[in-house]
Design a protein around this motif. Structure first.
Motif, short mmCIF file in Angstrom:
data_model
loop_
_atom_site.label_atom_id
_atom_site.label_comp_id
_atom_site.label_asym_id
_atom_site.label_seq_id
_atom_site.Cartn_x
_atom_site.Cartn_y
_atom_site.Cartn_z
N GLY A 155 5.44 14.12 -3.73
CA GLY A 155 6.08 15.42 -3.12
C GLY A 155 5.12 16.35 -2.76
O GLY A 155 5.62 17.43 -2.15
N VAL B 181 -1.85 8.88 -2.43
CA VAL B 181 -1.92 7.69 -2.32
C VAL B 181 -2.28 7.19 -0.83
O VAL B 181 -1.89 5.96 -0.28
CB VAL B 181 -0.62 6.83 -2.91
CG1 VAL B 181 -0.94 6.90 -4.34
CG2 VAL B 181 0.47 7.42 -2.28
N CYS C 176 3.45 16.25 -0.15
CA CYS C 176 3.75 16.51 1.55
C CYS C 176 4.75 17.45 1.83
O CYS C 176 4.59 18.02 2.69
CB CYS C 176 3.92 15.17 1.99
SG CYS C 176 5.19 14.23 1.08
N CYS D 148 4.48 5.16 -0.97
CA CYS D 148 4.93 6.35 -1.27
C CYS D 148 5.35 6.22 -2.96
O CYS D 148 6.07 5.33 -3.28
CB CYS D 148 6.02 6.74 -0.48
SG CYS D 148 6.61 8.73 -1.14
N VAL D 149 4.57 7.20 -3.50
CA VAL D 149 5.08 6.94 -5.11
C VAL D 149 5.75 8.50 -5.56
O VAL D 149 6.01 9.02 -6.74
CB VAL D 149 3.85 7.06 -6.09
CG1 VAL D 149 3.29 5.67 -5.80
CG2 VAL D 149 2.74 7.89 -5.60
N ILE E 141 0.70 8.50 4.27
CA ILE E 141 1.11 9.10 5.46
C ILE E 141 0.04 9.02 6.69
O ILE E 141 -1.11 9.30 6.38
CB ILE E 141 1.41 10.56 5.40
CG1 ILE E 141 2.37 10.88 4.18
CG2 ILE E 141 1.76 11.37 6.49
CD1 ILE E 141 2.88 12.50 3.99
FE1 F3S Z 1 5.08 9.90 -1.10
FE2 F3S Z 1 2.48 10.64 -0.72
FE3 F3S Z 1 4.47 12.53 0.04
S1 F3S Z 1 3.39 9.62 -2.34
S2 F3S Z 1 6.11 11.90 -1.76
S3 F3S Z 1 4.03 10.46 0.98
S4 F3S Z 1 2.69 13.11 -0.97
#
Ligand code: F3S
Ligand code: SF4
Ligand code: ZN
Length: 128
Positions: free
Chosen positions: A58, A120, A60, A54-55, A123
């Motif tokens: 947001g 990326v 999601c 996770c980068v 999830i």
């Molecule tokens: Fe992280 Fe992907 Fe959400 S980078 S904040 S899991 S959209």
């Protein structure tokens, strides 16, 4: 993505905000051959977020119709306007970016919007 089928490689190592955390058993190397930080692990089971991937994009948070996610380092807040970006150096050294914590994974309705939107692929949705 198939971590649930490999409990030996991804053992449950703890609990956080009511969901399980699984660590990665094998260490990965980055493109330069340096150890890639895999210690943060995967948060959640139904809504599983790879914290080492996770980068803090947001999207999601923004696409989830039932508000499953909150920022790990900004509890109570969600959405792509993350106040803690860029992170203070000490937090950056530890986490690299903020992380989308699936604190209400049991509310998930399996629309798959987060999984398909994350830039990326951090999830994985696992309907029970
Ligand atoms: Fe992280 Fe992907 Fe959400 S980078 S904040 S899991 S959209
Ligand atoms: Fe939210 Fe849909 Fe992702 Fe479930 S699959 S966490 S309901 S966006
Ligand atoms: Zn968590």
């Amino acid at each position: 993505p198939d971590f649930l089928k490999k409990p030996d490689e991804y053992p449950v190592t703890g609990e956080h905000n009511g969901h399980k955390v699984r660590a990665e058993g094998k260490q990965r190397l980055d493109a330069e051959g340096k150890p890639y930080p895999t210690k943060l692990g995967i948060h959640g089971t139904i809504v599983a977020v790879d914290f080492d991937c996770c980068v803090a994009d947001g999207v999601c948070h923004d696409v989830c119709p039932v508000n499953v996610f909150e920022w790990l380092l900004n509890p109570g807040k969600s959405g792509s306007g993350n106040d803690l970006w860029p992170l203070p150096q000490d937090l950056h050294d530890k986490y690299r970016t903020d992380k989308a914590d699936p604190i209400r994974e049991n509310d998930c309705i399996f629309c798959m919007a987060c999984e398909t939107s994350c830039p990326v692929s951090a999830i994985k949705i696992n309907p029970p």
